[in-house]
Design an enzyme around this catalytic site. Structure first.
Site, mmCIF file in Angstrom:
data_model
loop_
_atom_site.group_PDB
_atom_site.id
_atom_site.type_symbol
_atom_site.label_atom_id
_atom_site.label_comp_id
_atom_site.label_asym_id
_atom_site.label_seq_id
_atom_site.Cartn_x
_atom_site.Cartn_y
_atom_site.Cartn_z
ATOM 1 N N ASP A 1 21.267 26.154 -60.519
ATOM 2 C CA ASP A 1 21.021 24.457 -59.848
ATOM 3 C C ASP A 1 20.931 23.692 -61.532
ATOM 4 O OD1 ASP A 1 20.548 25.818 -58.262
ATOM 5 O OD2 ASP A 1 18.328 24.940 -57.585
ATOM 6 N N TYR B 1 13.017 33.852 -66.009
ATOM 7 C CA TYR B 1 13.135 31.939 -66.564
ATOM 8 C C TYR B 1 12.144 32.248 -67.165
ATOM 9 C CZ TYR B 1 17.073 32.426 -62.673
ATOM 10 O OH TYR B 1 17.614 33.071 -61.789
ATOM 11 N N ASP C 1 11.683 20.988 -54.682
ATOM 12 C CA ASP C 1 11.892 21.572 -56.450
ATOM 13 C C ASP C 1 11.445 19.878 -56.530
ATOM 14 O OD1 ASP C 1 13.959 19.849 -55.511
ATOM 15 O OD2 ASP C 1 15.288 21.208 -56.055
ATOM 16 N N ARG D 1 12.263 28.841 -57.159
ATOM 17 C CA ARG D 1 11.659 27.785 -55.879
ATOM 18 C C ARG D 1 10.847 28.342 -54.971
ATOM 19 N NH1 ARG D 1 16.218 24.398 -53.263
ATOM 20 N NH2 ARG D 1 17.488 26.685 -54.170
#
Length: 334
Positions: free
Chosen positions: A51, A79, A93, A193
């Site tokens: 993203d 991540y 987000d 997310r």
């Protein structure tokens, strides 16, 4: 005043992989097109999207490397995710509108218990703001139109969830105790997310993602990456030096070396007979097409072996092999 005509970029065959540390604010395709323009590459693709909110490891494939990019869509990933507790948004987000704000009254023990609960195999419902398609239409298109459609849950695995220190700069921007940072090692198809939202719901206060950095995808980590800024500062020869060879995508494939006659037939798609044991993922090499080549082997493609036969799966063309040898011979791996 008439604007000067734009100079058309002369494309050229470029083969290899750029491990990009994607900057904040660019989509994966925007980053790909910028690097493609810098390399003047004819053909390009990436191995899965990040993203615009996210930064980090994004393998970009050029030329022959695009033939092997699909296999990295299934790679496990890791991540570093920063969550703001107490606030939920429409997108999960920081780009979404605030839906609800709640007080945060959770202890370190509460957070540790929830992280343990979300570690392991589980099911996850993909978010509406995602590129997954339903009836030929991306979910985010429904979301932008104010529609919510049914999404079947998907099986994922969270291999590891570990709490990390929150940088001082982030703490200063948010009230004490409302931000946590996590290292998340996950299987393919995991939406961080959604994981952030689910963790917030389990804590009873809600949460959304305010920062995301991919630190690993398959065998590739940040230590091998180059930034877009660094690529822009390079000259053309240096940019070619920043390319990794095509077979960096074939880590985990057992190598097979063919003699010249077998290599030539294999490149035409013919099966070869030999003493190979059954194997699903093989990287096949042969001698270079010219004796003065600076390497002693060249990648021909991938194959699998069954009942003593070497069966081609994806092949480079003779032209691609010649172009790879001509691209920057001194730096090709032997």
């Amino acid at each position: 005043m008439t604007a000067a005509p734009r100079t058309r970029v002369q494309r050229r065959p470029v083969h290899g992989v750029v491990l990009l540390d994607k900057p904040l604010g660019l989509s994966s395709n925007q980053a790909l097109q910028k690097v493609r323009w810098l390399l003047r590459a004819e053909k390009a693709g990436h191995t899965g999207t990040l993203d615009p909110l996210a930064t980090g490891v994004l393998p970009l494939c050029f030329g022959a490397a695009t033939k092997f990019s699909q296999m990295h869509l299934d790679a496990d990933k890791a991540y570093e995710a920063t969550l703001r507790l107490g606030v939920t948004t429409t997108t999960g987000d920081a780009e979404g509108e605030v839906l609800q704000e709640r007080p945060v009254a959770v202890s370190d023990a509460d957070i540790a218990a929830v992280l343990e609960r979300f570690t392991g195999p589980q099911q996850q419902v993909p978010p509406m703001h995602s590129a997954l398609k339903k009836d030929g239409k991306a979910l985010y298109e429904y979301a932008r139109a104010g529609e919510t459609v049914e999404r079947p849950p998907r099986n994922i695995t969270v291999f590891r969830l570990e709490r990390l220190p929150v940088p001082e700069s982030v703490l200063q921007a948010h009230p004490q105790g409302t931000v946590i940072k996590l290292h998340a090692a996950v299987s393919k198809g995991t939406y961080i997310r959604t994981l952030a939202e689910d963790i917030g719901a389990a804590l009873g206060c809600g949460a959304h993602l305010i920062g995301l950095r991919r630190v690993q995808t398959g065998a590739f980590g940040l230590q091998g990456c180059v930034t877009l800024e660094a690529l822009e500062a390079m000259n053309e020869a240096e940019r070619l030096q920043a390319l990794h060879p095509v077979d960096i995508l074939l880590t985990g494939h057992a190598p097979v070396m063919l003699v010249a006659d077998d290599a030539a037939r294999f490149l035409t798609g013919l099966r070869r007979r030999g003493s190979w044991t059954d194997a699903g993922h093989l990287a096949v090499y042969g001698p270079p097409p010219v004796p003065e080549a600076p390497v002693d082997r060249v990648l021909l493609g991938t194959a699998h072996a069954h009942a003593g036969q070497l069966i081609p799966t994806r092949l480079l063309s003779p032209l691609e092999i010649t172009q790879i040898l001509a691209q920057h011979p001194p730096d090709l791996p032997a």
